[in-house]
Motif scaffolding. Structure first.
Motif, PDB file in Angstrom:
ATOM      1  N   SER A   1       0.772  -1.267  -0.117  1.00 35.55           N
ATOM      2  CA  SER A   1       0.101   0.052   0.047  1.00 35.55           C
ATOM      3  C   SER A   1       0.844   1.453  -0.048  1.00 35.55           C
ATOM      4  CB  SER A   1      -0.825  -0.026   1.249  1.00 35.55           C
ATOM      5  OG  SER A   1      -1.794   1.133   1.204  1.00 35.55           O
ATOM      6  N   ARG A   2       1.956   1.128   0.576  1.00 38.45           N
ATOM      7  CA  ARG A   2       2.731   2.341   0.844  1.00 38.45           C
ATOM      8  C   ARG A   2       3.600   2.608  -0.373  1.00 38.45           C
ATOM      9  NH1 ARG A   2       6.915   4.136   5.727  1.00 38.45           N
ATOM     10  NH2 ARG A   2       8.460   5.562   4.680  1.00 38.45           N
ATOM     11  N   ILE A   3       3.823   1.454  -1.151  1.00 37.00           N
ATOM     12  CA  ILE A   3       4.622   1.602  -2.315  1.00 37.00           C
ATOM     13  C   ILE A   3       3.845   2.305  -3.273  1.00 37.00           C
ATOM     14  CG2 ILE A   3       5.649   0.222  -4.394  1.00 37.00           C
ATOM     15  CD1 ILE A   3       6.812  -1.742  -1.987  1.00 37.00           C
ATOM     16  N   CYS A   4       2.421   1.856  -3.248  1.00 37.43           N
ATOM     17  CA  CYS A   4       1.477   2.258  -4.281  1.00 37.43           C
ATOM     18  C   CYS A   4       1.348   3.944  -4.110  1.00 37.43           C
ATOM     19  CB  CYS A   4       0.282   1.475  -4.249  1.00 37.43           C
ATOM     20  SG  CYS A   4       0.388  -0.269  -4.878  1.00 37.43           S
ATOM     21  N   ASP A   5       1.053   4.130  -2.839  1.00 46.42           N
ATOM     22  CA  ASP A   5       0.843   5.494  -2.542  1.00 46.42           C
ATOM     23  C   ASP A   5       2.048   6.536  -3.073  1.00 46.42           C
ATOM     24  OD1 ASP A   5      -1.430   5.371  -1.388  1.00 46.42           O
ATOM     25  OD2 ASP A   5      -0.678   5.296   0.615  1.00 46.42           O
ATOM     26  N   GLU A   6       3.321   5.887  -2.808  1.00 44.16           N
ATOM     27  CA  GLU A   6       4.572   6.704  -3.358  1.00 44.16           C
ATOM     28  C   GLU A   6       4.457   6.911  -5.020  1.00 44.16           C
ATOM     29  OE1 GLU A   6       7.388   5.324   0.583  1.00 44.16           O
ATOM     30  OE2 GLU A   6       7.809   4.412  -1.634  1.00 44.16           O
ATOM     31  N   ALA A   7       4.081   5.516  -5.340  1.00 44.78           N
ATOM     32  CA  ALA A   7       4.218   5.570  -6.905  1.00 44.78           C
ATOM     33  C   ALA A   7       3.098   6.591  -7.584  1.00 44.78           C
ATOM     34  CB  ALA A   7       3.881   4.255  -7.340  1.00 44.78           C
ATOM     35  N   ARG A   8       2.152   6.938  -6.974  1.00 36.63           N
ATOM     36  CA  ARG A   8       1.023   7.654  -7.204  1.00 36.63           C
ATOM     37  C   ARG A   8       1.758   8.993  -6.907  1.00 36.63           C
ATOM     38  NH1 ARG A   8      -2.729   3.506  -5.991  1.00 36.63           N
ATOM     39  NH2 ARG A   8      -2.559   4.026  -3.718  1.00 36.63           N
ATOM     40  N   GLN A   9       2.318   9.332  -6.032  1.00 38.45           N
ATOM     41  CA  GLN A   9       2.903  10.719  -5.693  1.00 38.45           C
ATOM     42  C   GLN A   9       4.077  11.044  -6.720  1.00 38.45           C
ATOM     43  OE1 GLN A   9       2.048  12.941  -3.231  1.00 38.45           O
ATOM     44  NE2 GLN A   9       3.189  14.316  -4.524  1.00 38.45           N
TER      45      GLN A   9
END
Length: 267
Positions: A16-24
Motif C-alpha cells: 500500500s505504501r509503495i503504491c501511494d509513493e508511486a502515485r506521488q
C-alpha cells in the motif's frame, strides 16, 4: 479490478505504501507516469510487480520477457518465503541506507535489492531441480547488475547490500538474517577445493566495503568485518575484525552491527 487491488493493498501495508509513493511520483514527475504504472500501479501485489521487474531486467534475445515473468510468478505463488523475504529486504534497505527515503526506491532504482530478489527466484529454480534455468538467471543477474550470487547459496531475509557493485557469493555460502554488506564484498573459496568451501555468515553481521571472506569458515552472529579486510579464519560472535589477514581488534560495539551500520573502529 480496482476494488480488488484496493482490498489487497489494505491487507499489505508495505505494498500500500509503495503504491501511494508511486502515485506521488506521477503527480510530481508526470514524465515517469508510464514507468510507475507499468512497473507498480498496474499490478495487484508486490509479488506481481517484482515478477514484472524480474522479467523486464533479465529478458534478452535469448529468452523472452513473457517466459521469465511466468517463471517468477510461479516461484512467488509456490514459495511464500520469497514474498516475505522481499518485504524484509525492502524494509532493511529503507531503515539502513541513508540514501533511501521511500519504499519504492529499492524496487525501482537500487540494483542491490533487485539483484537479490532475482537471485531468490534463481534459488527457487535451483531447489526445484531446474539448474540450467537457475544458472541462466545467475548469468543475467551478473550481466545486468554486476552481482554474482550462485543460485545454490542460501541467504536469509532482511539482507541489505549497499551500492552492490562487484558482489560475489559462492555456491556453498550461507548468509543469515538481517545481514548488511557494502560493495565489492566476496564470500568465496580459497582455491580449487570442491564440496563445502564457502563462508557461513551469522545473523546480524556487518561486512564492510571490499572485504573478502574466504573458505569454509564461520563468521559469528552480530560481528563486524572492517572494510578491505581479508578474513581467512573463523570470527567469534560479537567481535570486530580488521586487516590483511584479518584479526580481532575489539568487540562489535553494539548488539546488532548490521542494523546500526557503524563502520567506525574504536581507538
Amino acid at each position: 479490478m480496482a476494488k480488488v487491488k484496493a482490498n489487497v493493498a489494505a491487507l499489505d501495508p508495505v505494498w500500500s505504501r509503495i503504491c501511494d509513493e508511486a502515485r506521488q511520483v506521477v503527480r510530481d514527475e508526470p514524465l515517469l507516469g508510464g514507468v510507475m504504472h507499468n512497473n507498480l500501479l498496474h499490478h495487484p501485489t508486490l509479488e506481481r510487480a517484482l515478477s514484472f521487474r524480474f522479467a523486464l531486467k533479465l529478458s534478452s534475445a535469448e529468452i523472452s520477457e513473457q517466459i521469465l515473468r511466468e517463471i517468477a510468478e510461479e516461484a512467488y505463488a509456490d514459495e511464500p518465503f520469497l514474498g516475505e523475504a522481499a518485504r524484509a529486504d525492502l524494509v532493511a534497505v529503507y531503515e539502513r541506507d541513508p540514501a533511501c527515503h521511500r519504499f519504492l526506491q529499492p524496487i525501482m532504482y537500487f540494483k542491490g535489492y533487485q539483484a537479490v530478489q532475482a537471485y531468490r527466484v534463481g534459488h527457487w529454480l535451483w531447489l526445484k531441480g531446474r539448474r540450467d534455468m537457475a544458472s541462466f538467471v545467475q548469468m543475467r543477474v551478473s550481466e545486468m547488475f554486476g552481482v554474482d550470487i550462485h543460485p545454490a547459496a542460501r541467504i536469509g531475509k532482511g539482507l541489505m547490500i549497499d551500492h552492490a557493485h562487484s558482489i560475489v557469493i559462492g555456491e556453498t555460502a550461507v548468509v543469515g538474517d538481517n545481514v548488511s554488506m557494502l560493495h565489492s564484498v566476496t564470500l568465496g573459496g580459497t582455491g580449487k577445493e570442491d564440496g563445502d568451501r564457502h563462508p557461513k555468515i551469522g545473523d546480524g553481521v556487518l561486512i564492510g566495503a571490499g572485504a573478502k571472506v574466504l573458505g569454509n569458515i564461520t563468521v559469528g552472529a552480530n560481528s563486524r568485518i572492517a572494510a578491505g579486510s581479508v578474513v581467512l579464519e573463523a570470527v567469534p560472535c560479537c567481535k570486530t575484525v580488521a586487516g590483511v589477514p584479518a584479526r580481532i581488534v575489539g568487540e562489535a560495539g553494539c548488539p546488532q552491527p548490521a542494523l546500526s551500520m557503524n563502520h567506525q573502529l574504536a581507538d
